[in-house]
Scaffold this motif. Structure first.
Motif, PDB file in Angstrom:
ATOM      1  N   ARG A 159      -5.511   4.522  -8.501  1.00  0.00           N
ATOM      2  CA  ARG A 159      -6.386   4.607  -7.951  1.00  0.00           C
ATOM      3  C   ARG A 159      -7.261   3.310  -7.619  1.00  0.00           C
ATOM      4  O   ARG A 159      -8.472   3.693  -7.034  1.00  0.00           O
ATOM      5  N   THR A 212      -3.686   1.796  -3.725  1.00  0.00           N
ATOM      6  CA  THR A 212      -3.682   2.697  -2.925  1.00  0.00           C
ATOM      7  C   THR A 212      -1.578   3.415  -3.408  1.00  0.00           C
ATOM      8  O   THR A 212      -0.569   2.170  -3.757  1.00  0.00           O
ATOM      9  N   ASP A 264      -0.299   8.071   0.847  1.00  0.00           N
ATOM     10  CA  ASP A 264      -1.671   7.787   1.341  1.00  0.00           C
ATOM     11  C   ASP A 264      -1.631   7.134   2.752  1.00  0.00           C
ATOM     12  O   ASP A 264      -1.974   7.160   3.738  1.00  0.00           O
ATOM     13  N   ARG A 265      -0.444   6.544   3.342  1.00  0.00           N
ATOM     14  CA  ARG A 265      -0.186   6.155   4.629  1.00  0.00           C
ATOM     15  C   ARG A 265       0.584   7.432   5.783  1.00  0.00           C
ATOM     16  O   ARG A 265       1.105   7.511   6.410  1.00  0.00           O
ATOM     17  N   ARG A 305       2.993  14.329   5.496  1.00  0.00           N
ATOM     18  CA  ARG A 305       2.008  14.237   4.302  1.00  0.00           C
ATOM     19  C   ARG A 305       2.141  15.825   4.117  1.00  0.00           C
ATOM     20  O   ARG A 305       2.271  15.708   2.334  1.00  0.00           O
TER      21      ARG A 305
END
Length: 183
Positions: A25, A154, A158-159, A165
């Motif tokens: 991270r 990332t 996260d996308r 998600r």
């Protein structure tokens, strides 16, 4: 790396860092020492990537917070691309945005539909300090963007958006390797 040698043939397989480890991270540090330690890291990254049956691996995925990644990845025409980039910069990510299945060695056994551009260009250096510019299309462009993301702290999760998600978050929480609050 010696001319004609197989990448990773002289490397050691390192343990993979998994989602939840803080090193994944944090933005990685620029490489400033292009000596034998960097060459060993690149060899270890290739050995680890091949052992885990991946197509790309960033240094922070083996616990090294340095801006380095390796790849052995086909594009959509089945052309194989093998190499590494030190201090990479994603200088182009354009074309059509496609949602495709994406996985990660730091989230073993999981994948989710992730949006990425179908063209990418990365500039950086080799382990010996030579400039390199890597062009990718299709699946290889996805790989280049994925690995550059890693070095910025990332992960592909996260996308991922919406129901994909939510599903991925549930899968991570149930995974045997999961840590609380990993996603």
């Amino acid at each position: 790396m010696r001319h004609g040698s197989i990448p990773g043939a002289h490397g050691h397989v390192r343990p993979l860092t998994l989602l939840g480890d803080p090193v994944l991270r944090e933005p990685c540090r620029e490489v400033t020492d292009f000596g034998p330690g960097l060459a060993r890291l690149v060899e270890d990254l290739f050995a680890t990537m091949y052992a885990a049956q991946g197509v790309g691996l960033a240094a922070n995925q083996v616990g090294e917070a340095l801006r380095v990644f390796v790849y052995d990845c086909p594009d959509d025409e089945d052309v194989r691309h093998v190499g590494h980039v030190v201090n990479p910069r994603l200088v182009e990510a354009d074309g059509i945005v496609l949602r495709g299945p994406e996985g990660c060695l730091s989230l073993p056994g999981l994948e989710a539909g992730t949006e990425r551009y179908d063209h990418a260009v990365v500039e950086g250096y080799t382990a010996t300090g030579d400039r390199v510019r890597v062009h990718g299309t299709g699946f290889f462009a996805r790989c280049l963007q994925h690995e550059c993301d890693h070095l910025d702290g990332t992960v592909y999760a996260d996308r991922v958006q919406g129901w994909r998600r939510r599903r991925l978050t549930r899968q991570v929480s149930r995974a045997s390797w999961s840590r609380p609050g990993a996603v």
